[in-house]
Design a protein around this motif. Structure first.
Motif, PDB file in Angstrom:
ATOM      1  N   VAL A 183     -17.905  40.704 124.251  1.00  0.00           N
ATOM      2  CA  VAL A 183     -17.789  39.656 123.235  1.00  0.00           C
ATOM      3  C   VAL A 183     -16.313  39.395 122.983  1.00  0.00           C
ATOM      4  O   VAL A 183     -15.564  40.328 122.675  1.00  0.00           O
ATOM      5  CB  VAL A 183     -18.483  40.069 121.916  1.00  0.00           C
ATOM      6  N   ARG A 184     -15.904  38.143 123.174  1.00  0.00           N
ATOM      7  CA  ARG A 184     -14.514  37.748 122.903  1.00  0.00           C
ATOM      8  C   ARG A 184     -14.508  36.776 121.748  1.00  0.00           C
ATOM      9  O   ARG A 184     -15.196  35.757 121.802  1.00  0.00           O
ATOM     10  CB  ARG A 184     -13.902  37.066 124.128  1.00  0.00           C
ATOM     11  N   VAL A 185     -13.757  37.067 120.742  1.00  0.00           N
ATOM     12  CA  VAL A 185     -13.702  36.227 119.546  1.00  0.00           C
ATOM     13  C   VAL A 185     -12.301  35.641 119.418  1.00  0.00           C
ATOM     14  O   VAL A 185     -11.308  36.376 119.458  1.00  0.00           O
ATOM     15  CB  VAL A 185     -14.046  37.045 118.288  1.00  0.00           C
ATOM     16  N   THR A 186     -12.246  34.299 119.320  1.00  0.00           N
ATOM     17  CA  THR A 186     -10.974  33.630 119.020  1.00  0.00           C
ATOM     18  C   THR A 186     -11.144  32.896 117.699  1.00  0.00           C
ATOM     19  O   THR A 186     -12.202  32.989 117.061  1.00  0.00           O
ATOM     20  CB  THR A 186     -10.595  32.614 120.115  1.00  0.00           C
ATOM     21  N   ASP A 187     -10.125  32.126 117.289  1.00  0.00           N
ATOM     22  CA  ASP A 187     -10.221  31.377 116.029  1.00  0.00           C
ATOM     23  C   ASP A 187     -11.345  30.353 116.074  1.00  0.00           C
ATOM     24  O   ASP A 187     -11.898  29.974 115.044  1.00  0.00           O
ATOM     25  CB  ASP A 187      -8.898  30.640 115.743  1.00  0.00           C
ATOM     26  N   THR A 188     -11.686  29.860 117.275  1.00  0.00           N
ATOM     27  CA  THR A 188     -12.627  28.736 117.370  1.00  0.00           C
ATOM     28  C   THR A 188     -13.899  29.060 118.142  1.00  0.00           C
ATOM     29  O   THR A 188     -14.804  28.239 118.187  1.00  0.00           O
ATOM     30  CB  THR A 188     -11.957  27.541 118.077  1.00  0.00           C
ATOM     31  N   GLU A 189     -13.983  30.225 118.755  1.00  0.00           N
ATOM     32  CA  GLU A 189     -15.073  30.451 119.701  1.00  0.00           C
ATOM     33  C   GLU A 189     -15.457  31.921 119.756  1.00  0.00           C
ATOM     34  O   GLU A 189     -14.596  32.803 119.682  1.00  0.00           O
ATOM     35  CB  GLU A 189     -14.595  29.986 121.082  1.00  0.00           C
ATOM     36  N   VAL A 190     -16.760  32.144 119.886  1.00  0.00           N
ATOM     37  CA  VAL A 190     -17.259  33.483 120.218  1.00  0.00           C
ATOM     38  C   VAL A 190     -17.838  33.387 121.613  1.00  0.00           C
ATOM     39  O   VAL A 190     -18.767  32.606 121.856  1.00  0.00           O
ATOM     40  CB  VAL A 190     -18.345  33.942 119.224  1.00  0.00           C
ATOM     41  N   ARG A 191     -17.282  34.120 122.543  1.00  0.00           N
ATOM     42  CA  ARG A 191     -17.696  34.026 123.946  1.00  0.00           C
ATOM     43  C   ARG A 191     -18.446  35.311 124.289  1.00  0.00           C
ATOM     44  O   ARG A 191     -17.886  36.406 124.150  1.00  0.00           O
ATOM     45  CB  ARG A 191     -16.444  33.879 124.819  1.00  0.00           C
ATOM     46  N   VAL A 192     -19.720  35.173 124.697  1.00  0.00           N
ATOM     47  CA  VAL A 192     -20.518  36.331 125.078  1.00  0.00           C
ATOM     48  C   VAL A 192     -20.614  36.364 126.590  1.00  0.00           C
ATOM     49  O   VAL A 192     -21.048  35.398 127.212  1.00  0.00           O
ATOM     50  CB  VAL A 192     -21.931  36.257 124.456  1.00  0.00           C
ATOM     51  N   ILE A 193     -20.215  37.479 127.194  1.00  0.00           N
ATOM     52  CA  ILE A 193     -20.231  37.618 128.656  1.00  0.00           C
ATOM     53  C   ILE A 193     -21.194  38.735 129.004  1.00  0.00           C
ATOM     54  O   ILE A 193     -21.115  39.837 128.454  1.00  0.00           O
ATOM     55  CB  ILE A 193     -18.830  37.962 129.196  1.00  0.00           C
ATOM     56  N   GLY A 194     -22.101  38.444 129.922  1.00  0.00           N
ATOM     57  CA  GLY A 194     -23.059  39.458 130.344  1.00  0.00           C
ATOM     58  C   GLY A 194     -24.470  38.952 130.143  1.00  0.00           C
ATOM     59  O   GLY A 194     -24.694  37.766 129.884  1.00  0.00           O
ATOM     60  N   VAL A 195     -25.415  39.846 130.284  1.00  0.00           N
ATOM     61  CA  VAL A 195     -26.821  39.473 130.229  1.00  0.00           C
ATOM     62  C   VAL A 195     -27.452  40.164 129.032  1.00  0.00           C
ATOM     63  O   VAL A 195     -27.715  41.360 129.076  1.00  0.00           O
ATOM     64  CB  VAL A 195     -27.532  39.896 131.534  1.00  0.00           C
ATOM     65  N   PRO A 196     -27.689  39.418 127.932  1.00  0.00           N
ATOM     66  CA  PRO A 196     -28.224  40.059 126.735  1.00  0.00           C
ATOM     67  C   PRO A 196     -29.698  40.410 126.869  1.00  0.00           C
ATOM     68  O   PRO A 196     -30.447  39.714 127.561  1.00  0.00           O
ATOM     69  CB  PRO A 196     -28.017  39.000 125.650  1.00  0.00           C
ATOM     70  N   ARG A 197     -30.107  41.473 126.200  1.00  0.00           N
ATOM     71  CA  ARG A 197     -31.528  41.796 126.115  1.00  0.00           C
ATOM     72  C   ARG A 197     -32.132  41.013 124.959  1.00  0.00           C
ATOM     73  O   ARG A 197     -31.415  40.498 124.110  1.00  0.00           O
ATOM     74  CB  ARG A 197     -31.694  43.297 125.866  1.00  0.00           C
ATOM     75  N   PRO A 198     -33.489  40.941 124.919  1.00  0.00           N
ATOM     76  CA  PRO A 198     -34.107  40.198 123.825  1.00  0.00           C
ATOM     77  C   PRO A 198     -33.610  40.713 122.479  1.00  0.00           C
ATOM     78  O   PRO A 198     -33.549  41.918 122.257  1.00  0.00           O
ATOM     79  CB  PRO A 198     -35.603  40.489 124.012  1.00  0.00           C
ATOM     80  N   GLY A 199     -33.249  39.809 121.598  1.00  0.00           N
ATOM     81  CA  GLY A 199     -32.835  40.160 120.244  1.00  0.00           C
ATOM     82  C   GLY A 199     -31.352  40.445 120.096  1.00  0.00           C
ATOM     83  O   GLY A 199     -30.833  40.469 118.974  1.00  0.00           O
ATOM     84  N   GLU A 200     -30.652  40.666 121.204  1.00  0.00           N
ATOM     85  CA  GLU A 200     -29.241  41.049 121.083  1.00  0.00           C
ATOM     86  C   GLU A 200     -28.372  39.923 120.544  1.00  0.00           C
ATOM     87  O   GLU A 200     -27.447  40.165 119.770  1.00  0.00           O
ATOM     88  CB  GLU A 200     -28.685  41.511 122.436  1.00  0.00           C
ATOM     89  N   LEU A 201     -28.662  38.684 120.947  1.00  0.00           N
ATOM     90  CA  LEU A 201     -27.833  37.579 120.450  1.00  0.00           C
ATOM     91  C   LEU A 201     -28.077  37.357 118.959  1.00  0.00           C
ATOM     92  O   LEU A 201     -27.143  37.070 118.208  1.00  0.00           O
ATOM     93  CB  LEU A 201     -28.111  36.308 121.260  1.00  0.00           C
ATOM     94  N   GLY A 202     -29.332  37.527 118.520  1.00  0.00           N
ATOM     95  CA  GLY A 202     -29.631  37.413 117.092  1.00  0.00           C
ATOM     96  C   GLY A 202     -28.893  38.489 116.304  1.00  0.00           C
ATOM     97  O   GLY A 202     -28.328  38.216 115.235  1.00  0.00           O
ATOM     98  N   SER A 203     -28.877  39.719 116.840  1.00  0.00           N
ATOM     99  CA  SER A 203     -28.165  40.812 116.169  1.00  0.00           C
ATOM    100  C   SER A 203     -26.683  40.505 116.081  1.00  0.00           C
ATOM    101  O   SER A 203     -26.034  40.760 115.059  1.00  0.00           O
ATOM    102  CB  SER A 203     -28.355  42.137 116.930  1.00  0.00           C
ATOM    103  N   LEU A 204     -26.154  39.941 117.184  1.00  0.00           N
ATOM    104  CA  LEU A 204     -24.729  39.609 117.204  1.00  0.00           C
ATOM    105  C   LEU A 204     -24.422  38.546 116.142  1.00  0.00           C
ATOM    106  O   LEU A 204     -23.433  38.656 115.408  1.00  0.00           O
ATOM    107  CB  LEU A 204     -24.335  39.099 118.595  1.00  0.00           C
TER     108      LEU A 204
END
Ligand code: SF4
Length: 222
Positions: A183-204
């Motif tokens: 997970v890369r966080v900048t002032d304007t963007e959260v960039r998720v790299i990789g293959v999330p499992r079910p529910g992981e993006l919601g948790s993030l």
């Protein structure tokens, strides 16, 4: 621009969640496959992203090799929507790794095309000629998996060369024992790299919300 170009969404490194070791990641722009649940909807529009010369990517790869990177991952979007440019990119990457004495650095390509679609397309087969390994198949949200580097259980990791077999065969059935997202966080963007499992993006999202981060747009939801 002078040489062959390729339309990309992003170029980032080091990527550690899409293949073994530290890698240069190239996300190709444009995908017509529209898998329900795709987390990369921003890569669908074939007019989006930006056009770059393959030579510029070869230079980035040259610097990555000098920095000790272990491989190149081409993802998307759908790389096989630009087969000639993909072939050129892999040829340039192969040339650079030979010139650098880094033939241990592998070339991995993700595609949503199925194996039989690739086998039936001379252009797709030619485009993947220099890939050491490919991960094939549509993303199917209803078929979650813990297999490393794959988004759903139907997707196949296919080593294609001696280097690919050496590097990827130990991982064909390996399951991740923990999330492998970057997970890369900048002032304007959260960039998720990789293959999330079910529910992981919601948790993030909940985790980020608890830190005061709100989203105006979200590429992993329609
Ligand atoms: S998961 Fe991959 S193949 Fe499927 S729509 Fe998204 S970018 Fe395209």
């Amino acid at each position: 621009m002078t040489g062959r170009t390729i339309r990309v969404s992003d170029v980032l490194g080091p990527v550690t969640a899409l293949g073994p070791g530290r890698r240069l990641g190239v996300w190709v722009q444009g995908c017509p496959l529209a898998c329900p649940g795709c987390m990369s909807r921003h890569t669908w529009d074939p007019r989006g992203g930006r056009e770059v010369e393959v030579e510029r990517l070869a230079e980035a790869w040259r610097r990555a090799l000098a920095d000790g990177y272990d491989g190149l991952t081409v993802s998307g979007g759908e790389p096989l929507e630009q087969p000639a440019a993909l072939a050129d990119l892999l040829a340039a990457a192969d040339r650079e790794r030979r010139a650098a004495g880094r033939t241990d650095a592998d070339l991995l390509v993700y595609t949503g095309r199925e194996d039989d679609e690739i086998a039936g397309s001379p252009r797709a087969r030619a485009a993947l000629d220099l890939a050491d390994a490919v991960i094939t198949g549509r993303y199917r949200a209803g078929e979650p998996t813990r297999l490393v580097w794959r988004g759903s259980a139907n997707q196949r990791l296919v080593p294609r060369t001696p280097l690919g077999r050496l590097r990827y065969e130990p991982h064909l059935r390996r399951e991740a024992d923990r999330p492998e997202l970057q997970v890369r966080v900048t002032d304007t963007e959260v960039r998720v790299i990789g293959v999330p499992r079910p529910g992981e993006l919601g948790s993030l999202e909940r985790e980020l919300a608890s830190r005061g981060v709100t989203f105006r747009e979200n590429t992993w939801r329609p």
